[in-house]
Design a protein around this motif. Structure first.
Motif, PDB file in Angstrom:
ATOM      1  N   GLU A  29      55.624  -2.094  65.751  1.00  0.00           N
ATOM      2  CA  GLU A  29      55.292  -3.066  66.796  1.00  0.00           C
ATOM      3  C   GLU A  29      54.500  -4.244  66.229  1.00  0.00           C
ATOM      4  O   GLU A  29      54.574  -5.350  66.764  1.00  0.00           O
ATOM      5  N   ALA A  30      53.767  -4.001  65.156  1.00  0.00           N
ATOM      6  CA  ALA A  30      53.007  -5.076  64.492  1.00  0.00           C
ATOM      7  C   ALA A  30      53.861  -5.836  63.482  1.00  0.00           C
ATOM      8  O   ALA A  30      53.352  -6.700  62.769  1.00  0.00           O
ATOM      9  N   ASP A  31      55.140  -5.490  63.407  1.00  0.00           N
ATOM     10  CA  ASP A  31      56.097  -6.159  62.511  1.00  0.00           C
ATOM     11  C   ASP A  31      55.815  -5.856  61.047  1.00  0.00           C
ATOM     12  O   ASP A  31      56.050  -6.693  60.168  1.00  0.00           O
ATOM     13  N   SER A 216      32.581  14.712  64.133  1.00  0.00           N
ATOM     14  CA  SER A 216      32.313  14.634  65.564  1.00  0.00           C
ATOM     15  C   SER A 216      32.947  15.844  66.228  1.00  0.00           C
ATOM     16  O   SER A 216      34.092  16.197  65.924  1.00  0.00           O
ATOM     17  N   MET A 217      32.215  16.488  67.123  1.00  0.00           N
ATOM     18  CA  MET A 217      32.757  17.629  67.863  1.00  0.00           C
ATOM     19  C   MET A 217      33.436  17.189  69.148  1.00  0.00           C
ATOM     20  O   MET A 217      34.035  17.992  69.852  1.00  0.00           O
ATOM     21  N   SER A 218      33.369  15.900  69.440  1.00  0.00           N
ATOM     22  CA  SER A 218      33.988  15.358  70.643  1.00  0.00           C
ATOM     23  C   SER A 218      35.497  15.246  70.466  1.00  0.00           C
ATOM     24  O   SER A 218      35.993  15.008  69.361  1.00  0.00           O
ATOM     25  N   PHE A 219      36.226  15.415  71.564  1.00  0.00           N
ATOM     26  CA  PHE A 219      37.670  15.219  71.521  1.00  0.00           C
ATOM     27  C   PHE A 219      38.044  13.772  71.850  1.00  0.00           C
ATOM     28  O   PHE A 219      39.220  13.442  71.911  1.00  0.00           O
ATOM     29  N   ALA A 220      37.035  12.921  72.063  1.00  0.00           N
ATOM     30  CA  ALA A 220      37.286  11.483  72.207  1.00  0.00           C
ATOM     31  C   ALA A 220      37.701  10.935  70.854  1.00  0.00           C
ATOM     32  O   ALA A 220      37.312  11.464  69.802  1.00  0.00           O
ATOM     33  N   PRO A 221      38.514   9.868  70.826  1.00  0.00           N
ATOM     34  CA  PRO A 221      38.971   9.314  69.544  1.00  0.00           C
ATOM     35  C   PRO A 221      37.813   9.007  68.601  1.00  0.00           C
ATOM     36  O   PRO A 221      36.798   8.446  68.999  1.00  0.00           O
ATOM     37  N   PHE A 222      37.998   9.386  67.350  1.00  0.00           N
ATOM     38  CA  PHE A 222      36.966   9.234  66.328  1.00  0.00           C
ATOM     39  C   PHE A 222      37.633   8.718  65.060  1.00  0.00           C
ATOM     40  O   PHE A 222      38.489   9.384  64.483  1.00  0.00           O
ATOM     41  N   VAL A 223      37.270   7.509  64.652  1.00  0.00           N
ATOM     42  CA  VAL A 223      37.875   6.854  63.498  1.00  0.00           C
ATOM     43  C   VAL A 223      36.760   6.390  62.576  1.00  0.00           C
ATOM     44  O   VAL A 223      35.763   5.827  63.029  1.00  0.00           O
ATOM     45  N   VAL A 224      36.923   6.629  61.281  1.00  0.00           N
ATOM     46  CA  VAL A 224      35.891   6.276  60.304  1.00  0.00           C
ATOM     47  C   VAL A 224      36.422   5.212  59.348  1.00  0.00           C
ATOM     48  O   VAL A 224      37.494   5.378  58.748  1.00  0.00           O
ATOM     49  N   VAL A 240      44.839   9.512  66.862  1.00  0.00           N
ATOM     50  CA  VAL A 240      45.767   8.615  66.170  1.00  0.00           C
ATOM     51  C   VAL A 240      46.084   7.314  66.906  1.00  0.00           C
ATOM     52  O   VAL A 240      46.401   6.319  66.252  1.00  0.00           O
ATOM     53  N   GLU A 241      45.988   7.282  68.208  1.00  0.00           N
ATOM     54  CA  GLU A 241      46.247   6.030  68.921  1.00  0.00           C
ATOM     55  C   GLU A 241      45.233   4.968  68.491  1.00  0.00           C
ATOM     56  O   GLU A 241      45.607   3.846  68.125  1.00  0.00           O
ATOM     57  N   GLU A 242      43.945   5.318  68.527  1.00  0.00           N
ATOM     58  CA  GLU A 242      42.904   4.383  68.101  1.00  0.00           C
ATOM     59  C   GLU A 242      42.935   4.179  66.594  1.00  0.00           C
ATOM     60  O   GLU A 242      42.689   3.075  66.093  1.00  0.00           O
ATOM     61  N   PHE A 243      43.226   5.233  65.872  1.00  0.00           N
ATOM     62  CA  PHE A 243      43.347   5.176  64.415  1.00  0.00           C
ATOM     63  C   PHE A 243      44.420   4.170  63.999  1.00  0.00           C
ATOM     64  O   PHE A 243      44.183   3.298  63.165  1.00  0.00           O
ATOM     65  N   GLY A 244      45.604   4.277  64.592  1.00  0.00           N
ATOM     66  CA  GLY A 244      46.696   3.358  64.253  1.00  0.00           C
ATOM     67  C   GLY A 244      46.335   1.913  64.534  1.00  0.00           C
ATOM     68  O   GLY A 244      46.634   1.018  63.728  1.00  0.00           O
ATOM     69  N   LYS A 245      45.688   1.676  65.675  1.00  0.00           N
ATOM     70  CA  LYS A 245      45.258   0.316  66.003  1.00  0.00           C
ATOM     71  C   LYS A 245      44.276  -0.209  64.959  1.00  0.00           C
ATOM     72  O   LYS A 245      44.367  -1.368  64.523  1.00  0.00           O
ATOM     73  N   GLU A 249      44.833  -3.475  62.440  1.00  0.00           N
ATOM     74  CA  GLU A 249      43.851  -4.551  62.417  1.00  0.00           C
ATOM     75  C   GLU A 249      43.278  -4.742  61.013  1.00  0.00           C
ATOM     76  O   GLU A 249      43.083  -5.879  60.549  1.00  0.00           O
ATOM     77  N   ALA A 250      43.011  -3.640  60.319  1.00  0.00           N
ATOM     78  CA  ALA A 250      42.440  -3.732  58.972  1.00  0.00           C
ATOM     79  C   ALA A 250      43.411  -4.383  58.002  1.00  0.00           C
ATOM     80  O   ALA A 250      43.027  -5.255  57.206  1.00  0.00           O
ATOM     81  N   VAL A 251      44.672  -3.983  58.047  1.00  0.00           N
ATOM     82  CA  VAL A 251      45.675  -4.563  57.142  1.00  0.00           C
ATOM     83  C   VAL A 251      45.821  -6.057  57.407  1.00  0.00           C
ATOM     84  O   VAL A 251      45.845  -6.861  56.466  1.00  0.00           O
ATOM     85  N   GLU A 252      45.921  -6.438  58.663  1.00  0.00           N
ATOM     86  CA  GLU A 252      46.067  -7.864  59.004  1.00  0.00           C
ATOM     87  C   GLU A 252      44.849  -8.657  58.566  1.00  0.00           C
ATOM     88  O   GLU A 252      44.972  -9.774  58.063  1.00  0.00           O
TER      89      GLU A 252
END
Length: 257
Positions: A29-31, A216-224, A240-245, A249-252
């Motif tokens: 989707e990000a081309d 993190s013990m939370s099941f909320a999205p956790f990205v490092v 992975v939804e937040e991770f992929g985003k 963003e990092a690559v761009e």
């Protein structure tokens, strides 16, 4: 900016379909231009237990991931992977190397591959934030374990030795193993019952695991996100939804800097 080039390294079988297909969908989707590689160039297949039957229904991929995986299966790049054992294969042309996870024992093909370790040890230094090479690495779950086993020939240290990271946590791994072992045996232990957790494998390769390994013990999205390297990690399919985003963003950002 030219289309960012992504390489996804996989075993022939066993990767988690959510951790593979959702980032792939976001990259497309990000081309981004996406390529896959397996050991001998065989078409990969993700863990069918996460897609089918009672295990897939109660513990497996959610509907959006199953839909994304169906699209992934029909893509040209997934059906025609490169071979990471081909002597001419290199990661250097790619802007991003992505390592999905998966707990099926078959993923040991990529986790334990000396060739993959060699390729990653060559590539990872190019992700240093201060470098002009502008490379990125992203890994989730057992994908972080692949990186942890990649070591520099001159020092014997893991490429992650000075990196801030997360991975599948011991708490999560042990919880699902204990909850399912009566009917799934050691399915959730990639190296078998009684072996160390992914977190333990990763922590032993870090210079200062108590500060470098983030949990993190939370099941909320956790990205490092690491500060010194263009490296992003996550724990499990719920991230992975937040991770992929974050990876897109990092690559761009890196390529436009």
């Amino acid at each position: 900016m030219a289309h960012p080039k992504v390489m996804i390294l996989m075993a022939d079988y066993g990767h988690d379909p959510t951790e593979t297909s959702i980032p792939w969908k976001q990259f497309k989707e990000a081309d981004f231009s996406v390529s896959f590689a397996t050991e001998q160039g065989a078409r990969a297949a993700c863990d069918s237990r996460m897609l089918e039957g009672m295990t897939g229904m109660f513990l497996g991929a959610a509907h959006p991931a199953k839909t994304a995986y169906k699209a992934l299966e029909t893509s040209t790049e997934f059906q025609s992977p490169l071979s990471w054992t081909d002597p001419s294969f290199t990661l250097l042309p790619y802007d991003l190397v992505f390592l999905p996870g998966g707990h099926d024992k078959a993923v040991r093909q990529v986790i334990d591959s000396a060739r993959v370790h060699e390729l990653l040890a060559e590539y990872f230094p190019l992700t240093r934030a201060a470098s002009s090479d502008k490379k990125c690495v992203a890994a989730v779950c057992h994908g972080v374990q692949v990186l942890s086993k990649a070591k520099y020939a001159d020092t014997g240290k893991s490429v992650l030795h000075d990196v801030t990271t997360t991975a599948l946590t011991s708490f999560m791994e042990q919880s699902i193993y204990q909850a399912t072992r009566l009917f799934l045996g050691d399915y959730y232990k990639t190296y078998g019952a009684g072996t160390p957790s992914v977190e333990e494998y990763v922590r032993r390769e870090l210079d200062d695991p108590d500060t470098q390994f983030k949990s993190s013990m939370s099941f909320a999205p956790f990205v490092v996100k690491d500060d010194k390297y263009n490296y992003i990690s996550a724990r499990f399919p719920g991230d992975v939804e937040e991770f992929g985003k974050a990876v897109v963003e990092a690559v761009e950002r890196v390529l436009s800097s």
